[in-house]
Design a protein around this motif. Structure first.
Motif, PDB file in Angstrom:
ATOM      1  N   ARG A  53      -9.307   8.195  -4.643  1.00 14.07           N
ATOM      2  CA  ARG A  53      -9.246   8.431  -3.370  1.00 14.07           C
ATOM      3  C   ARG A  53      -8.655   8.264  -1.955  1.00 14.07           C
ATOM      4  NH1 ARG A  53     -12.334   7.887   0.929  1.00 14.07           N
ATOM      5  NH2 ARG A  53     -14.348   7.260   0.550  1.00 14.07           N
ATOM      6  N   ASN A  54      -8.116   8.799  -1.511  1.00  9.97           N
ATOM      7  CA  ASN A  54      -7.964   8.295   0.036  1.00  9.97           C
ATOM      8  C   ASN A  54      -8.521   6.936   0.881  1.00  9.97           C
ATOM      9  OD1 ASN A  54      -6.495   8.310   3.342  1.00  9.97           O
ATOM     10  ND2 ASN A  54      -4.951   8.066   1.752  1.00  9.97           N
ATOM     11  N   PHE A  55      -8.839   6.566   0.732  1.00 10.89           N
ATOM     12  CA  PHE A  55      -9.146   5.041   1.699  1.00 10.89           C
ATOM     13  C   PHE A  55      -8.995   4.320   2.309  1.00 10.89           C
ATOM     14  CE2 PHE A  55     -11.957   5.226  -2.939  1.00 10.89           C
ATOM     15  CZ  PHE A  55     -12.763   5.049  -2.081  1.00 10.89           C
ATOM     16  N   ALA A  62      -8.033  -0.494   3.501  1.00  8.54           N
ATOM     17  CA  ALA A  62      -8.669  -0.762   2.087  1.00  8.54           C
ATOM     18  C   ALA A  62      -7.526  -1.182   0.952  1.00  8.54           C
ATOM     19  CB  ALA A  62      -9.343   0.447   1.547  1.00  8.54           C
ATOM     20  N   ALA A  63      -6.649  -0.895   1.623  1.00  4.98           N
ATOM     21  CA  ALA A  63      -5.648  -0.654   0.373  1.00  4.98           C
ATOM     22  C   ALA A  63      -4.723  -2.353   0.059  1.00  4.98           C
ATOM     23  CB  ALA A  63      -4.293   0.354   0.776  1.00  4.98           C
ATOM     24  N   LEU A  64      -4.732  -2.641   1.824  1.00  4.68           N
ATOM     25  CA  LEU A  64      -4.825  -4.067   1.756  1.00  4.68           C
ATOM     26  C   LEU A  64      -5.593  -5.292   1.507  1.00  4.68           C
ATOM     27  CD1 LEU A  64      -3.191  -4.097   5.813  1.00  4.68           C
ATOM     28  CD2 LEU A  64      -1.889  -4.793   3.343  1.00  4.68           C
ATOM     29  N   GLY A 124      11.182  10.287   3.877  1.00  2.00           N
ATOM     30  CA  GLY A 124       9.549  10.215   4.097  1.00  2.00           C
ATOM     31  C   GLY A 124       8.750   9.733   5.359  1.00  2.00           C
ATOM     32  N   GLU A 125       7.951  10.780   5.063  1.00  2.00           N
ATOM     33  CA  GLU A 125       6.890  10.166   6.773  1.00  2.00           C
ATOM     34  C   GLU A 125       6.063   9.749   7.309  1.00  2.00           C
ATOM     35  OE1 GLU A 125       5.638  14.773   7.571  1.00  2.00           O
ATOM     36  OE2 GLU A 125       8.010  15.310   8.076  1.00  2.00           O
ATOM     37  N   THR A 126       5.896   9.657   8.443  1.00  2.00           N
ATOM     38  CA  THR A 126       4.749   8.553   9.016  1.00  2.00           C
ATOM     39  C   THR A 126       3.263   9.803   8.388  1.00  2.00           C
ATOM     40  OG1 THR A 126       3.978   7.234  10.599  1.00  2.00           O
ATOM     41  CG2 THR A 126       4.533   9.667  11.215  1.00  2.00           C
ATOM     42  N   LYS A 127       2.862   8.625   7.978  1.00  2.00           N
ATOM     43  CA  LYS A 127       0.872   8.681   7.814  1.00  2.00           C
ATOM     44  C   LYS A 127       0.427   8.832   8.708  1.00  2.00           C
ATOM     45  CE  LYS A 127       2.889   9.667   3.303  1.00  2.00           C
ATOM     46  NZ  LYS A 127       4.110   8.843   3.531  1.00  2.00           N
ATOM     47  N   ALA A 171       2.451  -5.905  16.905  1.00  2.00           N
ATOM     48  CA  ALA A 171       2.408  -6.917  15.429  1.00  2.00           C
ATOM     49  C   ALA A 171       2.770  -5.539  14.353  1.00  2.00           C
ATOM     50  CB  ALA A 171       1.344  -7.665  15.260  1.00  2.00           C
ATOM     51  N   ARG A 172       3.581  -6.466  13.190  1.00  2.00           N
ATOM     52  CA  ARG A 172       3.254  -5.589  11.892  1.00  2.00           C
ATOM     53  C   ARG A 172       2.204  -6.083  11.249  1.00  2.00           C
ATOM     54  NH1 ARG A 172       5.715  -1.169  11.576  1.00  2.00           N
ATOM     55  NH2 ARG A 172       6.517  -1.154   9.538  1.00  2.00           N
ATOM     56  N   ASP A 173       1.823  -5.456   9.667  1.00  2.00           N
ATOM     57  CA  ASP A 173       0.933  -5.255   9.064  1.00  2.00           C
ATOM     58  C   ASP A 173       1.794  -6.609   8.095  1.00  2.00           C
ATOM     59  OD1 ASP A 173      -1.172  -4.751   9.567  1.00  2.00           O
ATOM     60  OD2 ASP A 173      -1.074  -2.789   8.881  1.00  2.00           O
ATOM     61  N   GLU A 211      14.016   2.604  11.607  1.00  2.00           N
ATOM     62  CA  GLU A 211      12.880   3.612  11.268  1.00  2.00           C
ATOM     63  C   GLU A 211      13.119   3.633   9.042  1.00  2.00           C
ATOM     64  OE1 GLU A 211      14.409   7.634  13.254  1.00  2.00           O
ATOM     65  OE2 GLU A 211      15.307   5.826  14.684  1.00  2.00           O
ATOM     66  N   ARG A 212      12.011   4.354   9.344  1.00  2.00           N
ATOM     67  CA  ARG A 212      11.627   4.864   7.689  1.00  2.00           C
ATOM     68  C   ARG A 212      13.073   5.616   6.717  1.00  2.00           C
ATOM     69  NH1 ARG A 212       7.543   7.072   4.740  1.00  2.00           N
ATOM     70  NH2 ARG A 212       5.655   6.088   5.506  1.00  2.00           N
ATOM     71  N   VAL A 213      13.073   4.784   6.297  1.00  2.00           N
ATOM     72  CA  VAL A 213      13.722   5.178   4.973  1.00  2.00           C
ATOM     73  C   VAL A 213      13.814   6.514   4.394  1.00  2.00           C
ATOM     74  CG1 VAL A 213      13.635   4.763   2.788  1.00  2.00           C
ATOM     75  CG2 VAL A 213      15.194   4.502   2.867  1.00  2.00           C
ATOM     76  N   PRO A 269       0.765  -1.469   0.101  1.00  4.76           N
ATOM     77  CA  PRO A 269       0.181   0.612   0.056  1.00  4.76           C
ATOM     78  C   PRO A 269       0.712   0.952  -0.264  1.00  4.76           C
ATOM     79  CG  PRO A 269       0.464  -0.877   2.090  1.00  4.76           C
ATOM     80  CD  PRO A 269       0.969  -2.081   1.715  1.00  4.76           C
ATOM     81  N   CYS A 270       0.759   2.114  -0.921  1.00  2.44           N
ATOM     82  CA  CYS A 270       1.332   3.615  -1.230  1.00  2.44           C
ATOM     83  C   CYS A 270       0.143   4.779  -0.964  1.00  2.44           C
ATOM     84  CB  CYS A 270       2.266   4.156  -2.351  1.00  2.44           C
ATOM     85  SG  CYS A 270       3.094   2.514  -2.581  1.00  2.44           S
ATOM     86  N   TRP A 271       0.735   5.822  -0.017  1.00  7.76           N
ATOM     87  CA  TRP A 271       0.425   6.643  -0.288  1.00  7.76           C
ATOM     88  C   TRP A 271       0.885   8.108   0.116  1.00  7.76           C
ATOM     89  CZ3 TRP A 271      -2.508   9.988   5.054  1.00  7.76           C
ATOM     90  CH2 TRP A 271      -3.381  10.542   4.232  1.00  7.76           C
ATOM     91  N   ASN A 272       1.430   8.335  -0.842  1.00  7.47           N
ATOM     92  CA  ASN A 272       2.506  10.069  -1.389  1.00  7.47           C
ATOM     93  C   ASN A 272       3.933   9.582  -0.700  1.00  7.47           C
ATOM     94  OD1 ASN A 272       0.086  11.232  -1.883  1.00  7.47           O
ATOM     95  ND2 ASN A 272      -0.403  12.453   0.323  1.00  7.47           N
ATOM     96  N   GLU A 273       4.275   8.731  -1.968  1.00  9.84           N
ATOM     97  CA  GLU A 273       5.357   8.063  -1.362  1.00  9.84           C
ATOM     98  C   GLU A 273       6.460   8.291  -2.139  1.00  9.84           C
ATOM     99  OE1 GLU A 273       5.699   7.036   1.781  1.00  9.84           O
ATOM    100  OE2 GLU A 273       4.050   5.785   2.640  1.00  9.84           O
ATOM    101  N   GLU A 274       6.172   9.130  -3.745  1.00  3.98           N
ATOM    102  CA  GLU A 274       6.906   9.389  -3.982  1.00  3.98           C
ATOM    103  C   GLU A 274       8.227   9.419  -3.169  1.00  3.98           C
ATOM    104  OE1 GLU A 274       6.242  13.239  -5.317  1.00  3.98           O
ATOM    105  OE2 GLU A 274       7.099  14.548  -4.117  1.00  3.98           O
TER     106      GLU A 274
HETATM  107  N1  UDP Z   1      -0.610   3.887   3.887  1.00  2.65           N
HETATM  108  C1  UDP Z   1      -2.163   4.167   2.714  1.00  2.65           C
HETATM  109  N2  UDP Z   1      -2.694   4.862   3.032  1.00  2.65           N
HETATM  110  C2  UDP Z   1      -2.715   5.196   4.937  1.00  2.65           C
HETATM  111  C3  UDP Z   1      -1.782   5.296   5.265  1.00  2.65           C
HETATM  112  C4  UDP Z   1      -1.005   4.607   5.162  1.00  2.65           C
HETATM  113  O1  UDP Z   1      -1.730   3.395   1.906  1.00  2.65           O
HETATM  114  O2  UDP Z   1      -4.442   6.401   4.750  1.00  2.65           O
HETATM  115  C5  UDP Z   1       0.753   2.808   4.234  1.00  2.65           C
HETATM  116  C6  UDP Z   1       1.632   4.001   3.572  1.00  2.65           C
HETATM  117  O3  UDP Z   1       1.832   4.665   2.096  1.00  2.65           O
HETATM  118  C7  UDP Z   1       2.862   3.070   3.664  1.00  2.65           C
HETATM  119  C8  UDP Z   1       2.298   2.289   5.221  1.00  2.65           C
HETATM  120  O4  UDP Z   1       0.501   2.780   4.511  1.00  2.65           O
HETATM  121  O5  UDP Z   1       2.829   2.149   2.848  1.00  2.65           O
HETATM  122  C9  UDP Z   1       2.372   2.048   6.411  1.00  2.65           C
HETATM  123  O6  UDP Z   1       2.281   3.705   6.292  1.00  2.65           O
HETATM  124  P1  UDP Z   1       3.312   4.382   7.329  1.00  2.65           P
HETATM  125  O7  UDP Z   1       4.546   4.025   7.616  1.00  2.65           O
HETATM  126  O8  UDP Z   1       2.827   5.857   7.319  1.00  2.65           O
HETATM  127  O9  UDP Z   1       3.589   4.343   9.248  1.00  2.65           O
HETATM  128  P2  UDP Z   1       4.055   4.423   9.931  1.00  2.65           P
HETATM  129  O10 UDP Z   1       5.157   2.536   9.656  1.00  2.65           O
HETATM  130  O11 UDP Z   1       3.947   4.820  10.653  1.00  2.65           O
HETATM  131  O12 UDP Z   1       2.933   3.068  11.004  1.00  2.65           O
END
Ligand code: UDP
Ligand code: MG
Length: 310
Positions: free
Chosen positions: A74-76, A80-82, A208-211, A160-162, A204-206, A9-14
């Motif tokens: 749009r952003n769901f 929903a992306a999973l 960008g910022e957490t969403k 737990a992570r996704d 940590e994230r490579v 799943p990707c949201w604004n991840e350029e």
């Molecule tokens: N993401 C998404 N839709 C959203 C929020 C996040 O698809 O509305 C994706 C995001 O692009 C990333 C993943 O979900 O691939 C995890 O997001 P993030 O790294 O921001 O979360 P964190 O790791 O900080 O919990």
């Protein structure tokens, strides 16, 4: 040949996608060399990005036949992306991972071995540390998991992570759960099956910022509890029942004390007000009990999930 689908799943991840693609390309090529009976598909789900995420995905897809994508109108949200990714995955095994490289791709071969050879239905991951995360966020996250553990019918593991890999059978079971208010971490537990847990230190994230802002996480946590627990509704009935009982005894005592002249009439007035107040809570509680059952019915979840049949 076995096909492994990897849902991303990707949201604004350029900023992150080029790093992710390079890393995945290396990992999958090495994996493919090591196991010559596996193929891969990478399913990017663009969750309504407003930046160049989709353009980037398309440009990679042009040159790499392993890449497919779904792009939302749009952003769901990630849940929903999973779901969309799982629905579109054709693999014998289906994995999902974040695009920010917080889920180490190097674990994929080990995950594959567990589901293909060791008899597991899924391999899940959890981070054992929360290094690099704001302490207040870690604190509330821990409390949330402890609460979930107490009041939910299904197990949700702390940290737990996704990031996980599942067999086709388990993926279909997850898809059979049509929850609209989706909390996938709970769904994995609900559908059952045998899961192996791999642990790793927080990365940590490579870029960008957490969403996830604190508020977004809080709402997500509440959603998780509501999706898998009717305890908050049932509590109303318990409180109403207990208060009605107490105020009933208090009313009887106040009547007796009034007749025998120990108390005046004020305690009786208070007792009667309390009694009717508690009856109100009890009435709402009874309605809540029916609501909790109706709520579960509307989810239309399967009654059971069979793993094997003769
Ligand atoms: N993401 C998404 N839709 C959203 C929020 C996040 O698809 O509305 C994706 C995001 O692009 C990333 C993943 O979900 O691939 C995890 O997001 P993030 O790294 O921001 O979360 P964190 O790791 O900080 O919990
Ligand atoms: Mg992340």
């Amino acid at each position: 040949m076995k096909l492994i689908s990897i849902v991303v799943p990707c949201w604004n991840e350029e900023e992150v996608i080029p790093f992710f693609y390079d890393e995945m390309n290396k990992t999958l090529n090495a994996f493919g060399k090591e196991c010559d009976d596996v193929e891969f598909e990478l399913i990017f789900v663009d969750d309504g990005s407003k930046d160049k995420t989709l353009e980037l995905i398309k440009s990679y897809a042009k040159n790499d036949s392993r890449i497919r994508y779904v792009s939302f109108s749009r952003n769901f949200g990630k849940e929903a992306a999973l779901y969309a990714g799982f629905e579109n995955a054709k693999g014998d095994y289906v994995a999902c991972m974040d695009v920010d490289l917080q889920d180490p791709p190097g674990l994929l071969p080990e995950m594959y071995r567990a589901v293909s050879d060791e008899g597991y239905d899924s391999v899940a991951t959890r981070r054992v540390t929360r290094k690099g995360e704001p302490p207040i966020r870690s604190f509330f996250a821990r409390r949330f998991y402890a609460l979930m553990d107490k009041i939910c019918s299904t197990e949700v593991v702390d940290g737990a992570r996704d990031y996980r890999m599942m067999t086709r059978q388990m993926t279909d079971a997850v898809l059979s759960m049509g929850d609209y208010n989706r909390f996938t971490k709970g769904i994995y537990g609900w559908v059952g099956f045998k899961t192996k847990w791999l642990e790793f230190e927080n990365i940590e994230r490579v870029a960008g910022e957490t969403k996830w802002s604190f508020w977004k996480l809080l709402i997500y946590a509440i959603e998780g509890i509501i999706a898998f627990s009717t305890v908050p509704l049932e509590i109303i009935a318990w409180i109403g029942g207990a208060l009605t009982g107490i105020s009933f005894i208090f009313t009887i005592a106040a009547i007796i004390c009034l007749i025998t002249g120990i108390w005046g009439s004020l305690p009786l007035v208070i007792a009667v007000i309390m009694f009717f107040g508690s009856m109100n809570i009890l009435a709402v509680g009874i309605a809540a009990l029916y609501l909790s059952k109706t709520y579960l019915e509307t989810k239309g979840r399967p009654l059971y999930i069979a793993k094997e049949l003769t």
